[in-house]
Write an enzyme that holds these catalytic residues in place. Structure first.
Site, short mmCIF file in Angstrom:
data_model
loop_
_atom_site.label_atom_id
_atom_site.label_comp_id
_atom_site.label_asym_id
_atom_site.label_seq_id
_atom_site.Cartn_x
_atom_site.Cartn_y
_atom_site.Cartn_z
N ASP A 173 0.85 -1.19 0.00
CA ASP A 173 0.00 0.00 0.00
C ASP A 173 0.90 1.25 0.00
O ASP A 173 1.75 1.40 -0.87
CB ASP A 173 -0.95 -0.06 1.21
CG ASP A 173 -2.01 1.03 1.21
OD1 ASP A 173 -2.96 0.92 0.43
OD2 ASP A 173 -1.86 1.99 1.98
N TYR A 285 -1.89 11.22 2.75
CA TYR A 285 -2.78 11.54 1.64
C TYR A 285 -2.82 13.04 1.37
O TYR A 285 -3.03 13.46 0.22
CB TYR A 285 -4.20 11.05 1.94
CG TYR A 285 -4.33 9.54 1.91
CD1 TYR A 285 -4.58 8.87 0.72
CD2 TYR A 285 -4.19 8.79 3.07
CE1 TYR A 285 -4.71 7.49 0.68
CE2 TYR A 285 -4.31 7.41 3.05
CZ TYR A 285 -4.57 6.76 1.85
OH TYR A 285 -4.68 5.40 1.82
N HIS A 340 -6.96 -6.80 -0.50
CA HIS A 340 -5.93 -5.77 -0.50
C HIS A 340 -4.87 -6.06 0.58
O HIS A 340 -3.71 -5.69 0.43
CB HIS A 340 -6.58 -4.42 -0.24
CG HIS A 340 -5.62 -3.28 -0.18
ND1 HIS A 340 -4.99 -2.75 -1.29
CD2 HIS A 340 -5.15 -2.54 0.88
CE1 HIS A 340 -4.20 -1.75 -0.94
NE2 HIS A 340 -4.28 -1.61 0.38
#
Length: 366
Positions: A173, A285, A340
């Site tokens: 990730d 982010y 994921h």
């Protein structure tokens, strides 16, 4: 006349560039607004229909027993002189053996590599770090402290502190994004690169701009640009949204593999419930649209890319496209039934594929 024409061209170019920049940021913040309105509607809906919904959460004061499991390794700390930050990591295996360094993603911490720490400590010095802003590592307050160049430099400093000039680097990730960029900027420090469910940064950017389906799957990138509101939405009802990430049928761990135990889940909630922990994680982010220019985009180390078949956040098509940026042996494995979080729900398969890749003696050309 020629000089006037040249000035006109320069002026036109600047205007065109300004329009593109304005359009770019208008798209980003327009999508942010849309995502925030959707989130507000969901919050209102839950408060109206579920009177038991609470905006409060409690800080876990006592870590669950699984975080103190000595079979996973030794808890260590290092303070980097250049940044002044203290990092926490868990290490196992004999010193002097080749370094196998693990970088976690969002919203995880070192614990996501528990199966790999046990597996590879026989032949490697295995180290799983808490990235800045996560777990027991320092949490800088400034959003700019989480720019990609700082995150990549952290990896370099930690490798050098551990007494190595090369490592086998593994990232998942967000940790995968940092691993890709680290291998590009410091090719001499990466003997082999293993990335889990994270495409090459250039592949992701190009694909997302051309495919609305990936843009929709990445809507959290835009929602997380807001201040404070994402922290609220992730933490209400005692981190219900975070629990759903790890346990739901669509995105959770254990579709056809290992389930996340109640104690494992509590470990994640313990880490994320600490003051400022969610903000540190979300600040990754909040810098994603800040450009970090890559002088060159190709990776010169051998690369193993592992991809969960049922990743609900990323389009599988991006995985194969990564091949064009590899200047060495490239192997892609799509793991059937994996989510994921594939290193946790399919650890035996992930570990077997990693052993095969790590033991290959020669760098095969693609």
């Amino acid at each position: 006349m020629a000089r006037m024409f040249q000035s006109l061209l320069v002026f036109t170019g600047r205007v065109a560039h300004g329009v593109r920049v304005a359009g770019f940021w208008s798209l980003i913040y327009g999508y942010c607004l849309l995502c925030s309105l959707v989130a507000l509607f969901k919050l209102w809906w839950s408060l109206v229909l579920r009177p038991t919904t609470t905006l409060q959460w409690h800080v876990r004061d006592c870590p669950p027993a699984c975080l103190c499991d000595t079979s996973l390794g030794t808890h260590c700390y290092v303070r980097i002189k250049e940044s002044g930050l203290r990092f926490h990591y868990v290490a196992a295996g004999e010193r002097g053996k080749p370094l196998l360094l693990f970088l976690h993603g969002f919203p995880e911490f070192w614990f996501s590599w528990r199966y790999q720490l046990r597996e590879f400590k026989t032949e490697y010095r295995v180290v799983a770090i808490d990235m800045r802003g996560y777990g027991e590592s320092d949490l800088p307050l400034s959003t700019d402290s989480y720019r990609l160049e700082f995150l990549v430099t952290d990896v370099r400093d930690i490798v050098e502190y551990l007494g190595y000039n090369r490592c086998c680097l593994v990232g998942h990730d967000w940790g995968g994004t940092i691993a890709w960029i680290f291998a590009i900027h410091y090719p001499e420090m990466v003997s082999k690169l293993v990335v889990l469910n994270c495409p090459h940064p250039s592949v992701f950017t190009d694909y997302a701009l051309r495919h609305p389906s990936q843009l929709l799957k990445s809507s959290h990138f835009f929602f997380f640009q807001l201040r404070h509101f994402p922290e609220l939405m992730l933490s209400i009802n005692d981190f219900k949204a975070v629990k759903s990430l790890f346990t739901s049928r669509s995105s959770g761990i254990g579709r056809k593999g290992r389930w996340l135990t109640a104690e494992d889940l509590e470990a994640y909630l313990y880490a994320l419930s600490q003051p400022g922990a969610l903000t540190g994680a979300l600040n990754y982010y909040r810098n994603v649209f800040s450009f970090f220019p890559l002088s060159q985009k190709h990776v010169r180390s051998p690369v193993l890319l592992l991809w969960g078949e049922h990743d609900t956040f990323l389009e599988q098509e991006m995985a194969e496209t990564c091949r064009i940026y590899i200047r060495n042996h490239f192997r892609l494995n799509i793991i059937t039934g994996a989510s994921h979080w594939l290193q946790q729900d399919q650890p035996e398969i992930v570990n077997t594929l990693m052993w095969t890749f790590l033991k290959e003696k020669k760098d095969k050309r693609s």
